[in-house]
Design a protein around this motif. Structure first.
Motif, PDB file in Angstrom:
ATOM      1  N   CYS A  67       9.610   6.571  46.325  1.00 38.74           N
ATOM      2  CA  CYS A  67      10.354   6.632  47.594  1.00 38.74           C
ATOM      3  C   CYS A  67      11.801   6.276  47.272  1.00 38.74           C
ATOM      4  O   CYS A  67      12.325   6.710  46.250  1.00 38.74           O
ATOM      5  CB  CYS A  67       9.732   5.701  48.636  1.00 38.74           C
ATOM      6  N   THR A  68      12.430   5.467  48.101  1.00 35.87           N
ATOM      7  CA  THR A  68      13.814   5.068  47.810  1.00 35.87           C
ATOM      8  C   THR A  68      13.870   3.847  46.903  1.00 35.87           C
ATOM      9  O   THR A  68      14.566   3.841  45.886  1.00 35.87           O
ATOM     10  CB  THR A  68      14.581   4.765  49.112  1.00 35.87           C
ATOM     11  N   ASP A  93      18.928  15.254  50.616  1.00 39.15           N
ATOM     12  CA  ASP A  93      20.192  14.694  50.142  1.00 39.15           C
ATOM     13  C   ASP A  93      20.206  14.446  48.630  1.00 39.15           C
ATOM     14  O   ASP A  93      21.237  14.121  48.057  1.00 39.15           O
ATOM     15  CB  ASP A  93      20.484  13.393  50.883  1.00 39.15           C
ATOM     16  N   THR A 145      15.060  14.495  55.350  1.00 37.23           N
ATOM     17  CA  THR A 145      16.515  14.414  55.206  1.00 37.23           C
ATOM     18  C   THR A 145      16.912  13.628  53.961  1.00 37.23           C
ATOM     19  O   THR A 145      17.897  13.957  53.297  1.00 37.23           O
ATOM     20  CB  THR A 145      17.142  13.778  56.450  1.00 37.23           C
ATOM     21  N   GLU A 146      16.154  12.591  53.633  1.00 38.86           N
ATOM     22  CA  GLU A 146      16.421  11.833  52.405  1.00 38.86           C
ATOM     23  C   GLU A 146      16.190  12.720  51.189  1.00 38.86           C
ATOM     24  O   GLU A 146      16.977  12.715  50.238  1.00 38.86           O
ATOM     25  CB  GLU A 146      15.509  10.605  52.330  1.00 38.86           C
ATOM     26  N   ASN A 174       7.832  17.198  48.235  1.00 38.25           N
ATOM     27  CA  ASN A 174       8.155  16.250  49.303  1.00 38.25           C
ATOM     28  C   ASN A 174       6.994  16.166  50.297  1.00 38.25           C
ATOM     29  O   ASN A 174       6.695  17.126  51.004  1.00 38.25           O
ATOM     30  CB  ASN A 174       9.436  16.682  50.021  1.00 38.25           C
ATOM     31  N   TRP A 206      13.980   6.211  44.060  1.00 37.48           N
ATOM     32  CA  TRP A 206      15.135   7.080  43.906  1.00 37.48           C
ATOM     33  C   TRP A 206      16.369   6.306  43.459  1.00 37.48           C
ATOM     34  O   TRP A 206      17.215   6.841  42.719  1.00 37.48           O
ATOM     35  CB  TRP A 206      15.412   7.823  45.211  1.00 37.48           C
ATOM     36  N   ASN A 207      16.476   5.058  43.873  1.00 32.98           N
ATOM     37  CA  ASN A 207      17.631   4.246  43.466  1.00 32.98           C
ATOM     38  C   ASN A 207      17.720   4.130  41.952  1.00 32.98           C
ATOM     39  O   ASN A 207      18.822   4.081  41.388  1.00 32.98           O
ATOM     40  CB  ASN A 207      17.544   2.853  44.094  1.00 32.98           C
ATOM     41  N   HIS A 216      17.060  14.938  45.149  1.00 34.94           N
ATOM     42  CA  HIS A 216      15.690  14.710  44.698  1.00 34.94           C
ATOM     43  C   HIS A 216      15.504  15.280  43.303  1.00 34.94           C
ATOM     44  O   HIS A 216      16.325  16.064  42.801  1.00 34.94           O
ATOM     45  CB  HIS A 216      14.688  15.355  45.663  1.00 34.94           C
ATOM     46  N   LYS A 224      19.964  19.139  45.442  1.00 34.38           N
ATOM     47  CA  LYS A 224      20.007  18.898  46.881  1.00 34.38           C
ATOM     48  C   LYS A 224      19.549  20.148  47.618  1.00 34.38           C
ATOM     49  O   LYS A 224      19.586  21.252  47.073  1.00 34.38           O
ATOM     50  CB  LYS A 224      21.413  18.519  47.349  1.00 34.38           C
ATOM     51  N   ARG A 233       9.720  10.225  50.652  1.00 33.63           N
ATOM     52  CA  ARG A 233      10.801   9.930  51.598  1.00 33.63           C
ATOM     53  C   ARG A 233      10.830  10.966  52.725  1.00 33.63           C
ATOM     54  O   ARG A 233      10.173  12.004  52.649  1.00 33.63           O
ATOM     55  CB  ARG A 233      12.146   9.923  50.856  1.00 33.63           C
ATOM     56  N   ARG A 234      11.619  10.675  53.742  1.00 32.20           N
ATOM     57  CA  ARG A 234      11.775  11.627  54.840  1.00 32.20           C
ATOM     58  C   ARG A 234      12.448  12.906  54.341  1.00 32.20           C
ATOM     59  O   ARG A 234      13.127  12.910  53.315  1.00 32.20           O
ATOM     60  CB  ARG A 234      12.616  11.014  55.967  1.00 32.20           C
TER      61      ARG A 234
END
Length: 470
Positions: free
Chosen positions: A423-424, A390, A386-387, A398, A451-452, A392, A464, A383-384
């Protein structure tokens, strides 16, 4: 008067059809122009003008082909530099369309030629403004896309944009409708709202960039937190400025059916990239070895432009019947080199008894069970930044998806490590898995649900990066 927004979700792009008394104008058309011609024909109208708000960086415009097909002139704003046969409007120049008119308002900032188009209705009253990438719903255009020869910083362009907004757009009446070129998801801004139109009054009250009290505050607000633009942006801007092959020519190459034998003969050709556009669930179950996955069901064109080299030739592997859609969406972001497509798709390859590869999927619960016992386990979060910040998995690495085309991104990985990629939700991680396999890294797993699903597993420790979030 008739206005229709033609919105393309995968690019978050809005083109516009405007009509009065049988005369029509198109603003910011995509490269595939059939919809605009069909709409005008359906409404018994003639396309009189083609307006471009600026040299787009995130897609190839249809201005050249549409002008050839209709005879309508292509109109850009002041400061436009191109050798293409276009009309460069003066600031304030008006164009009559039936009983209405469209006025060019030069609004540099996103780019130096950026121009908005103010529509005045039958009563000569300001009705709507087509803002391109100058003003979005909830945001303004990113000011960091200056060409090298312009020698301008993001701060320079942001200051220019502040003047444009204050002098040309903010004085308009609150009820004037705003029709921008992009909606949420576009990389042309950083905070676009979910709606695809707004009003001047609403943006004055709710757009963060318009809340800035002075020029310095505005510059700081719009330049902070900008991520790097996708790598294909300057390529597309150059194509729009200099010209391109017609869509018909591109499709003629892309839609050439190839046999398994023909595809097999080029699988070791470094100039050929096998691009598989099927859904992720189909790809992971089996694919032609060495293929890159980018599925049509995600932000397909944007990721293709960000990850694939433009100096290579693409060979498509698609679901049957999706060949043309794949080629058109690739052409929208500037791809024009194609070898053709695998006739019959992956199933034909499989039935021929050729070697296949696959990506092993596993559930987040399985990852939770493996973490405590596998000393060679490494979680790769694509993921980006910033993601990732927030939330991980603790000790995860990353590597944003856009960085995976650089072999150096995996330089610290050991050959005997087991990589768990996520990813997400699962789209980007399958792209990542295909890129890693293409680099010869095969000891990997794709975490289903990303991640969900991971964040719901109580046994997986997460954290975070507050320093980044703040």
């Amino acid at each position: 008067m008739y206005i229709e927004q033609l919105y393309t979700s995968c690019l978050s792009e809005a083109a516009y059809y405007i009509e009065s008394e049988g005369e029509a104008a198109i603003i910011d058309p995509l490269r595939d122009i059939e919809d605009y011609i069909a709409l005008a024909r359906q409404r018994n109208a003639v396309i009189k003008y083609i307006f471009e708000t600026h040299f787009h960086a995130d897609f190839v415009s249809g201005h050249i082909d549409l002008s050839k097909a209709t005879g309508a002139p292509v109109i850009y704003g002041p400061n436009t530099k191109t050798t293409l046969p276009v009309h460069i409007a003066k600031d304030g120049e008006k164009f009559v369309l039936g009983k209405i008119s469209i006025e060019a308002l030069h609004t540099p900032g996103h780019t130096l030629e950026s121009t908005c188009y103010l529509l005045k209705d039958e009563n000569h009253t300001d009705y709507a403004i087509f803002t391109g990438d100058t003003l979005f719903v909830g945001d303004v255009g990113r000011p960091d896309l200056a060409q090298k020869e312009e020698n301008l910083t993001a701060e320079d362009l942001a200051g220019i944009m502040y003047n444009s907004l204050q002098q040309k757009i903010m004085p308009l009446a609150d009820e004037v409708i705003i029709y921008p070129a992009h909606g949420a998801g576009s990389s042309c801004g950083k905070n676009l709202g979910p709606q695809t139109c707004s009003t001047i009054g609403h943006e004055k009250q709710n757009n963060y960039a318009l809340q800035a009290g002075n020029r310095e505050d505005f510059i700081k607000a719009v330049t902070e937190g900008l991520t790097a633009p996708p790598q294909y942006f300057p390529i597309n801007a150059k194509i729009n400025r200099e010209g391109y092959e017609s869509m018909d020519t591109v499709l003629e190459k892309a839609l050439k059916p190839l046999s398994v034998t023909e595809v097999k003969s080029v699988t070791n050709n470094d100039d050929i990239i096998l691009l598989d556009t099927r859904p992720a669930a189909q790809f992971t179950e089996g694919f032609v070895p060495g293929s890159v996955f980018i599925g049509l069901d995600g932000r397909f064109a944007e990721w293709a432009g960000s990850l694939l080299p433009f100096d290579k030739t693409l060979l498509l592997i698609t679901e049957e019947g999706k060949e043309k859609e794949s080629a058109v969406r690739l052409a929208r972001v500037g791809f024009s080199r194609f070898a053709g497509y695998l006739r019959g798709g992956f199933e034909t390859w499989k039935k021929a008894g050729e070697k296949i590869d696959m990506v092993i999927n596993l559930e987040a619960g399985e990852l939770a069970m493996d973490i405590p016992f596998d000393e060679k386990l490494v979680v790769i979060d694509v993921r980006r930044e910033t993601e990732f910040a927030d939330g991980h998995i603790k000790n995860a690495v990353n590597i944003p998806l856009g960085n995976l085309t650089d072999p150096a991104s995996m330089a610290d990985m050991e050959d005997d490590q087991n990589l768990y990629v996520h990813c997400t939700g699962g789209y980007r991680s399958v792209i990542a898995a295909s890129l890693l396999k293409r680099q010869g890294i095969h000891n990997l797993y794709n975490v289903l649900g990303g991640w969900n699903a991971i964040r719901l597993e109580e046994k997986i420790k997460t954290e975070k990066e507050t320093s980044i979030l703040n």
